[in-house]
Design an enzyme around this catalytic site. Structure first.
Site, mmCIF file in Angstrom:
data_model
loop_
_atom_site.group_PDB
_atom_site.id
_atom_site.type_symbol
_atom_site.label_atom_id
_atom_site.label_comp_id
_atom_site.label_asym_id
_atom_site.label_seq_id
_atom_site.Cartn_x
_atom_site.Cartn_y
_atom_site.Cartn_z
ATOM 1 N N PHE A 1 51.272 31.238 47.631
ATOM 2 C CA PHE A 1 50.372 31.350 48.705
ATOM 3 C C PHE A 1 49.156 30.834 48.485
ATOM 4 C CE2 PHE A 1 52.802 34.088 51.538
ATOM 5 C CZ PHE A 1 53.853 34.521 50.641
ATOM 6 N N ASN B 1 37.321 39.619 45.824
ATOM 7 C CA ASN B 1 37.208 38.639 47.184
ATOM 8 C C ASN B 1 37.746 39.608 48.404
ATOM 9 O OD1 ASN B 1 40.234 38.686 47.335
ATOM 10 N ND2 ASN B 1 40.157 37.240 45.721
ATOM 11 N N ASP C 1 40.001 33.732 40.222
ATOM 12 C CA ASP C 1 40.179 32.439 39.238
ATOM 13 C C ASP C 1 39.215 32.395 38.230
ATOM 14 O OD1 ASP C 1 38.857 31.520 41.390
ATOM 15 O OD2 ASP C 1 40.399 30.113 41.718
ATOM 16 N N LYS D 1 52.808 23.358 39.954
ATOM 17 C CA LYS D 1 53.192 24.865 39.627
ATOM 18 C C LYS D 1 54.625 25.197 39.843
ATOM 19 C CE LYS D 1 48.602 26.389 40.409
ATOM 20 N NZ LYS D 1 47.626 27.156 40.889
ATOM 21 N N LYS E 1 24.260 49.133 32.967
ATOM 22 C CA LYS E 1 23.896 48.288 33.796
ATOM 23 C C LYS E 1 22.751 47.204 33.352
ATOM 24 C CE LYS E 1 21.477 48.850 38.393
ATOM 25 N NZ LYS E 1 20.384 49.401 38.855
#
Ligand SMILES: Cc1cc2nc3c(=O)[nH]c(=O)nc-3n(C[C@H](O)[C@H](O)[C@H](O)COP(=O)(O)O)c2cc1C
Length: 399
Positions: A319, A207, A276, A337, A286
């Site tokens: 965060f 990301n 995630d 959490k 490949k």
């Protein structure tokens, strides 16, 4: 950026090293931070950089000769907050350790009572002499701060230890000696950056996280005296100086390293953006593009969920980078959490979140059954880091 050295007076000693030209980078960082710089050069330093250019870049008169302005050694020593010597020759370090005061720089050093920072630079042969080692050891024992030298290619073309540290590292040492050590008793575990999950021999998913927020937290925590362990995913920004730096790639590796280091931590700041989900299968070669149409995915471990299962866990901050500010969702995460605080930011806003140098966050925490939310202004990430650390301190110690 806040003018971190506003109203601070820095005595800058420059000695006769080939690395003297690098002092301009340090002068720029100090001046940009608002410092008033008073340069003192040794006679030998003038072979390497000109007094005129030092004077102009510092914005203050450069002093070299002890008798140029009688009593300047006492006046400078009395009015300045920090004495930085960069670069420092072997000669200067040995003289200072012996208490020799035979020119303006060494005399001012002896008269100075505040924090002294020395950034040595020399050939490795000079650095390795027992005389110099002894001098450095002695100066450290009386509280003198040393930055570097570093290992690498030296001006003479040889490899070895003796390179002047980067200007940013020397600048950080100046900030550090002027910062109150209010987190001295804490061991802060920080995670930063993205993770990367491989699909085949050449492809992976990741990301846009840059690691900037986590690195800022680690840097400021270290500056405020904490012991810092930083676990970072792939990032191409320079990591801050911390006690332990661990590079990982996948979410599973991040989980392993968090678990390995969590027992000694008093605070956990999960500022990373671990993936995630990941490809369900890793191909060694490949894979053909026809196959790309249907790539099965599977969930990665949820690090904070694993941490929440621990019997003894540190003060934990999660965060949450979301598209839009969904405060209710953040509150659910906080509860699910078992976090002590969650820091929410909107990645869709301009100048906030991933890759940006600035951020604007909402800190959400609970006191009893009641939720509290505090929104910061849009600020540089280092300033946001300072606010988060102060809030953690307040919640952990009630002050
Ligand atoms: C080209 C050149 C480069 C030098 N570079 C260094 C150096 O990087 N570090 C060092 O300790 N001495 C270096 N020296 C030796 C010092 O200049 C010498 O020891 C001098 O007496 C230092 O004086 P000062 O400490 O009063 O500035 C160099 C000398 C020359 C001629």
């Amino acid at each position: 950026m806040k003018q971190l050295l506003k109203d601070k007076k820095i005595l800058l000693g420059i000695t006769g090293s080939i690395a003297a030209y690098k002092v301009y980078d340090i002068i720029k960082l100090l001046r940009d931070a608002g410092a008033d710089i008073f340069p003192v050069m040794t006679q030998k330093a003038t072979y390497f950089v000109t007094p005129l250019s030092i004077e102009i870049s510092c914005g203050n008169r450069v002093l070299i000769d002890m008798f140029q302005e009688p009593l300047s050694h006492i006046e400078l020593a009395k009015k300045c907050d920090v004495f930085l010597i960069s670069p420092a020759t072997a000669n200067l370090i040995n003289k200072y350790a012996c208490g020799i005061a035979d020119d303006l720089l060494t005399t001012t050093l002896l008269a100075f009572r505040g924090p002294v920072i020395i950034a040595p630079a020399m050939n490795w042969r000079m650095y390795e002499t027992p005389q110099l080692k002894k001098s450095i050891e002695f100066l450290k024992s009386i509280g003198v701060e040393f930055v570097g030298p570093e290992q690498g290619l030296l001006a003479c073309g040889e490899e070895g230890t003796g390179r002047l540290s980067r200007a940013e590292k020397i600048f950080e040492a100046v900030l550090s000696v002027l910062t109150e050590k209010d987190l001295e008793k804490e061991h802060i575990l920080v995670t930063a950056g993205p993770t990367r999950e491989h699909l085949d021999a050449i492809r992976f998913i990741t990301n846009k996280s840059s690691g900037k927020m986590g690195y800022a937290l680690a840097r400021i925590a270290k500056r405020r005296g904490a012991k810092v362990t930083l676990i970072s995913g792939p990032s191409n920004i320079e990591p801050p100086e911390v006690d332990k730096f661990i590079r990982i790639e996948t979410t599973e590796e991040m989980l392993d390293k968090v678990m390995e280091n969590i027992n000694s931590a008093t605070i956990l700041l999960m500022a990373s953006a671990p993936l995630d989900f990941k490809p369900a299968k890793l191909f060694n070669t490949k894979i053909d593009k026809k196959l790309l149409k249907s790539i099965p995915l599977k969930l990665c471990p949820d690090i904070l969920k694993e941490v929440s299962k621990l019997k003894r866990k540190p003060f934990t901050v999660g965060f949450s980078a979301e598209a839009g500010l969904n405060i209710e969702r953040a509150k659910v995460k906080l509860k699910e959490k078992a976090l002590d605080m969650i820091v929410l930011n909107d990645i869709m806003q301009k100048n906030t979140g991933m890759q940006s140098d600035t951020n604007q966050v909402i800190m959400i925490y609970k006191k009893g059954k009641k939720f509290f939310e505090e929104k910061t202004e849009l600020l540089p990430k280092e300033d946001i880091a300072g606010l988060i650390l102060s809030k953690v301190k307040e919640l952990k110690f009630g002050k």
